[in-house]
Scaffold this active site. Structure first.
Site, mmCIF file in Angstrom:
data_model
loop_
_atom_site.group_PDB
_atom_site.id
_atom_site.type_symbol
_atom_site.label_atom_id
_atom_site.label_comp_id
_atom_site.label_asym_id
_atom_site.label_seq_id
_atom_site.Cartn_x
_atom_site.Cartn_y
_atom_site.Cartn_z
ATOM 1 N N ALA A 144 0.850 -1.180 0.000
ATOM 2 C CA ALA A 144 0.000 0.000 0.000
ATOM 3 C C ALA A 144 0.891 1.237 0.000
ATOM 4 C CB ALA A 144 -0.888 -0.009 1.234
ATOM 5 N N GLY A 185 0.575 -5.137 0.962
ATOM 6 C CA GLY A 185 -0.647 -5.247 0.163
ATOM 7 C C GLY A 185 -0.411 -5.918 -1.184
ATOM 8 N N GLU A 216 -0.581 -9.495 -0.467
ATOM 9 C CA GLU A 216 -1.989 -9.792 -0.153
ATOM 10 C C GLU A 216 -2.850 -9.814 -1.416
ATOM 11 O OE1 GLU A 216 -2.042 -6.587 2.708
ATOM 12 O OE2 GLU A 216 -2.386 -8.002 4.335
ATOM 13 N N GLU A 258 4.954 -5.089 7.097
ATOM 14 C CA GLU A 258 4.220 -4.014 7.771
ATOM 15 C C GLU A 258 4.751 -3.720 9.163
ATOM 16 O OE1 GLU A 258 2.825 -6.422 5.994
ATOM 17 O OE2 GLU A 258 1.144 -5.661 4.825
HETATM 18 C C1 HXC Z 1 4.921 4.315 -1.521
HETATM 19 C C2 HXC Z 1 6.772 3.342 -2.435
HETATM 20 C C3 HXC Z 1 6.447 2.106 -1.833
HETATM 21 C C4 HXC Z 1 5.258 2.049 -1.046
HETATM 22 C C5 HXC Z 1 8.268 1.852 -2.937
HETATM 23 N N1 HXC Z 1 7.909 3.130 -3.102
HETATM 24 N N2 HXC Z 1 7.400 1.206 -2.151
HETATM 25 N N3 HXC Z 1 6.025 4.420 -2.276
HETATM 26 N N4 HXC Z 1 4.528 3.169 -0.925
HETATM 27 N N5 HXC Z 1 4.827 0.929 -0.479
HETATM 28 C C6 HXC Z 1 8.606 4.156 -3.871
HETATM 29 C C7 HXC Z 1 9.832 4.669 -3.156
HETATM 30 O O1 HXC Z 1 9.497 5.642 -2.212
HETATM 31 C C8 HXC Z 1 10.626 5.230 -4.312
HETATM 32 O O2 HXC Z 1 10.088 6.475 -4.676
HETATM 33 C C9 HXC Z 1 10.322 4.266 -5.444
HETATM 34 O O3 HXC Z 1 9.107 3.617 -5.087
HETATM 35 C C10 HXC Z 1 11.394 3.223 -5.613
HETATM 36 O O4 HXC Z 1 11.613 2.583 -4.372
HETATM 37 P P1 HXC Z 1 13.048 2.397 -3.714
HETATM 38 O O5 HXC Z 1 12.856 2.198 -2.259
HETATM 39 O O6 HXC Z 1 13.954 3.532 -4.111
HETATM 40 O O7 HXC Z 1 13.551 1.072 -4.431
HETATM 41 P P2 HXC Z 1 14.519 -0.041 -3.858
HETATM 42 O O8 HXC Z 1 15.681 0.581 -3.143
HETATM 43 O O9 HXC Z 1 14.794 -0.942 -5.000
HETATM 44 O O10 HXC Z 1 13.695 -0.823 -2.739
HETATM 45 C C11 HXC Z 1 12.552 -1.547 -3.118
HETATM 46 C C12 HXC Z 1 11.716 -1.938 -1.847
HETATM 47 C C13 HXC Z 1 11.428 -0.673 -1.022
HETATM 48 C C14 HXC Z 1 12.506 -2.964 -1.020
HETATM 49 C C15 HXC Z 1 10.449 -2.614 -2.350
HETATM 50 O O11 HXC Z 1 10.868 0.327 -1.883
HETATM 51 C C16 HXC Z 1 10.486 -0.891 0.105
HETATM 52 O O12 HXC Z 1 10.859 -1.427 1.155
HETATM 53 N N6 HXC Z 1 9.221 -0.439 -0.073
HETATM 54 C C17 HXC Z 1 8.220 -0.514 0.964
HETATM 55 C C18 HXC Z 1 7.707 -1.919 1.125
HETATM 56 C C19 HXC Z 1 6.660 -2.008 2.228
HETATM 57 O O13 HXC Z 1 6.939 -1.660 3.392
HETATM 58 N N7 HXC Z 1 5.440 -2.419 1.886
HETATM 59 C C20 HXC Z 1 4.354 -2.532 2.826
HETATM 60 C C21 HXC Z 1 3.541 -1.239 2.785
HETATM 61 S S1 HXC Z 1 2.244 -1.258 3.984
HETATM 62 P P3 HXC Z 1 11.050 7.759 -4.938
HETATM 63 O O14 HXC Z 1 10.067 8.863 -5.200
HETATM 64 O O15 HXC Z 1 11.876 7.938 -3.735
HETATM 65 O O16 HXC Z 1 11.841 7.365 -6.147
HETATM 66 C C22 HXC Z 1 1.052 -2.206 3.299
HETATM 67 C C23 HXC Z 1 -0.184 -2.402 4.142
HETATM 68 C C24 HXC Z 1 -1.298 -2.995 3.341
HETATM 69 O O17 HXC Z 1 1.166 -2.709 2.240
HETATM 70 C C25 HXC Z 1 -2.572 -2.799 4.069
HETATM 71 C C26 HXC Z 1 -3.783 -2.962 3.165
HETATM 72 C C27 HXC Z 1 -5.004 -2.343 3.767
#
Ligand code: HXC
Length: 258
Positions: A65, A109, A112, A132
């Site tokens: 998400a 997400g 999921e 998360e």
């Molecule tokens: C918003 C995101 C994002 C996310 C990546 N980006 N994941 N933006 N929400 N979930 C964006 C980054 O900010 C970045 O933008 C660009 O995508 C590229 O990501 P990087 O981090 O620079 O890439 P990399 O170093 O290759 O790392 C990839 C990654 C990392 C390991 C996937 O991005 C990461 O850890 N993302 C978050 C993963 C996460 O925590 N997901 C769970 C979210 S909570 P810029 O603008 O800086 O280039 C969730 C709850 C669901 O999902 C609930 C449902 C109701």
């Protein structure tokens, strides 16, 4: 229909939905999930479509998400807005089969969403995880519920509590994905599998989906009874007559209700 965050196109009898928010690794925001729901509804109603594939990019199926959108939410925002989950169930309620074709990250997400599909075909580059806990939240769209059903309690607890990622090989061994294919063949393989499914009798395909899902919602006896009734009902289908006649006559079946 044209969308902003996804691409929806017919490939023969397959409806292909590509998540298309590359700059944010397909982070799931409300408009994206709403568009996904609309595209699924459209393909479900389209008589020329027998199976649906959801995919992302080479780098990410979806990295979860959208964190930047959620970060300042109050409880009321999350509760009242039903953030990204409000259209989520469409993947599950769609009566036609939905395959997730996953390359790269399927996190939070994203994992999921893949698990909401009927099965997952993974590229050898796929990485699954529920990170998360690192953000101070818990999975909110099925991670704590679908993951243990798919991989068992030990691995689900490990993934949700440690936030570690699981690669395609581990995911396949654990039962989360049905097959692993080389990354450059992912779409070809997923579309091939979907085309095959779409060549069968649609009512039968829909019944199979309904029956397998019933296994997760009922006792074994209730599930067996449900299956038996639908098995009997299948003999009312013209396609059953065609399928069995074709076998006996050693020819390919020409199913009418595709
Ligand atoms: C918003 C995101 C994002 C996310 C990546 N980006 N994941 N933006 N929400 N979930 C964006 C980054 O900010 C970045 O933008 C660009 O995508 C590229 O990501 P990087 O981090 O620079 O890439 P990399 O170093 O290759 O790392 C990839 C990654 C990392 C390991 C996937 O991005 C990461 O850890 N993302 C978050 C993963 C996460 O925590 N997901 C769970 C979210 S909570 P810029 O603008 O800086 O280039 C969730 C709850 C669901 O999902 C609930 C449902 C109701």
């Amino acid at each position: 229909m044209t969308y902003e965050y996804i691409i929806a196109e017919a490939k023969g009898r397959v409806g292909l939905i590509t998540l298309n928010r590359p700059k944010a690794l397909n982070a799931l925001c409300d408009p994206l999930v709403d568009e996904l729901g609309d595209a699924l509804t459209e393909f479900e109603a389209d008589e020329n479509i027998g199976c649906i594939v959801i995919t992302g990019s080479d780098k990410a199926f979806a990295a979860g998400a959208d964190i930047s959108m959620m970060k300042d939410f109050s409880y009321m925002d999350a509760y009242k807005g039903d953030y990204i989950t409000r259209n989520w169930e469409k993947v599950k309620t769609c009566r036609k089969p939905v395959i997730a074709a996953v390359a790269g990250y399927a996190l939070g997400g994203g994992c999921e969403l893949a698990m909401s599909c009927d099965f997952i075909i993974a590229a050898d580059s796929a990485q699954f995880g529920q990170p998360e806990v690192k953000l101070g939240i818990l999975p909110g769209a099925g991670g704590t519920q679908r993951l243990p059903r798919a991989v068992g309690k030990a691995k689900a607890m490990d993934l949700c509590l440690s936030a570690r990622m699981m690669d395609a090989t581990e995911a396949e061994r654990a039962g989360l994905v049905s097959r692993i294919v080389p990354a450059d063949k992912l779409l070809e393989e997923a579309l091939g599998a979907a085309e095959k499914i779409a060549s069968y009798s649609l009512p039968v395909v829909m019944m199979i989906k309904e029956n397998v899902n019933r296994a997760f919602e009922s006792s074994l006896n209730e599930g067996l009874l449900f299956e038996r009734r639908q098995f009997h009902a299948a003999f009312a289908l013209e396609d059953q007559k065609e399928g069995m006649a074709a076998f006996v006559e050693k020819r390919k079946p020409a199913f009418k209700h595709r």
